[in-house]
Scaffold this motif. Structure first.
Motif, PDB file in Angstrom:
ATOM      1  N   SER A   3      22.882  69.012  89.024  1.00 19.27           N
ATOM      2  CA  SER A   3      24.111  69.063  89.819  1.00 19.27           C
ATOM      3  C   SER A   3      24.799  67.701  89.861  1.00 19.27           C
ATOM      4  O   SER A   3      24.191  66.666  89.611  1.00 19.27           O
ATOM      5  CB  SER A   3      23.796  69.522  91.243  1.00 19.27           C
ATOM      6  OG  SER A   3      23.203  68.464  91.971  1.00 19.27           O
ATOM      7  N   ARG A   4      26.078  67.733  90.206  1.00 12.97           N
ATOM      8  CA  ARG A   4      26.846  66.496  90.358  1.00 12.97           C
ATOM      9  C   ARG A   4      26.304  65.655  91.501  1.00 12.97           C
ATOM     10  O   ARG A   4      26.417  64.439  91.485  1.00 12.97           O
ATOM     11  CB  ARG A   4      28.316  66.834  90.596  1.00 12.97           C
ATOM     12  CG  ARG A   4      28.967  67.394  89.366  1.00 12.97           C
ATOM     13  CD  ARG A   4      30.434  67.629  89.583  1.00 12.97           C
ATOM     14  NE  ARG A   4      30.993  68.234  88.402  1.00 12.97           N
ATOM     15  CZ  ARG A   4      32.006  69.037  88.394  1.00 12.97           C
ATOM     16  NH1 ARG A   4      32.607  69.362  89.526  1.00 12.97           N
ATOM     17  NH2 ARG A   4      32.460  69.542  87.281  1.00 12.97           N
ATOM     18  N   ASP A   5      25.707  66.308  92.508  1.00 15.82           N
ATOM     19  CA  ASP A   5      25.110  65.567  93.623  1.00 15.82           C
ATOM     20  C   ASP A   5      23.966  64.678  93.141  1.00 15.82           C
ATOM     21  O   ASP A   5      23.818  63.545  93.610  1.00 15.82           O
ATOM     22  CB  ASP A   5      24.589  66.526  94.694  1.00 15.82           C
ATOM     23  CG  ASP A   5      25.709  67.246  95.426  1.00 15.82           C
ATOM     24  OD1 ASP A   5      26.856  66.757  95.400  1.00 15.82           O
ATOM     25  OD2 ASP A   5      25.430  68.302  96.027  1.00 15.82           O
ATOM     26  N   ALA A   8      25.474  61.699  91.377  1.00 13.71           N
ATOM     27  CA  ALA A   8      26.014  60.767  92.378  1.00 13.71           C
ATOM     28  C   ALA A   8      24.880  60.003  93.062  1.00 13.71           C
ATOM     29  O   ALA A   8      24.997  58.785  93.291  1.00 13.71           O
ATOM     30  CB  ALA A   8      26.846  61.519  93.413  1.00 13.71           C
ATOM     31  N   GLN A   9      23.791  60.690  93.373  1.00  9.96           N
ATOM     32  CA  GLN A   9      22.655  60.028  94.022  1.00  9.96           C
ATOM     33  C   GLN A   9      22.029  58.993  93.094  1.00  9.96           C
ATOM     34  O   GLN A   9      21.680  57.894  93.528  1.00  9.96           O
ATOM     35  CB  GLN A   9      21.604  61.055  94.457  1.00  9.96           C
ATOM     36  CG  GLN A   9      20.439  60.428  95.202  1.00  9.96           C
ATOM     37  CD  GLN A   9      20.864  59.763  96.500  1.00  9.96           C
ATOM     38  OE1 GLN A   9      21.510  60.381  97.322  1.00  9.96           O
ATOM     39  NE2 GLN A   9      20.508  58.494  96.671  1.00  9.96           N
TER      40      GLN A   9
END
Length: 124
Positions: A3-5, A8-9
């Motif tokens: 995921s994009r999350d 980003a993390q």
């Protein structure tokens, strides 16, 4: 699929590790980020050479590690083989000759652009 999350993390974790001066963690996290971006199909992954791709190549311990373009995707290969009919983009040894073994991000971004252009000029 990642995921994009997660991407980003990982970017945040790289910043945090860099601020703490933990370069070993920064390198590990950059490799994880590159793999995650490849999994998401994010722009700058797959068929394009990126700073992250070159950092992964530099971080590969195999003496014959190389960047290969095959079926429209850039990947790192090592070991014997004909690269499945792929196009050799650059070997780890040649990359080290060009940029050194611990280049700044700016240098890798510039080298990635050069290699991407070379691929384009070949019509690949």
């Amino acid at each position: 699929m990642v995921s994009r999350d997660i991407v980003a993390q990982l970017r945040q974790d790289i910043t945090t590790a860099g601020d703490a001066g933990d370069q070993e963690a920064v390198q590990r996290l950059r490799r994880e980020l590159a793999e995650a971006m490849d999994d998401t199909g994010a722009p700058g992954s797959g068929g394009h050479v990126t700073e992250a791709t070159l950092r992964r190549l530099l971080g590969d311990d195999a003496p014959d590690a190389r960047l290969v373009l095959s079926e429209g995707r850039v990947g790192i290969r090592s070991g014997p083989g004909d690269d499945d009919g792929g196009l050799l983009v650059i070997s780890r040894a040649d990359l080290i000759e060009r940029v050194g073994d611990a280049p700044e991000a700016r240098v890798l971004v510039e080298q990635a652009a050069v290699l991407d252009t070379d691929i384009g000029l070949l019509g690949a």
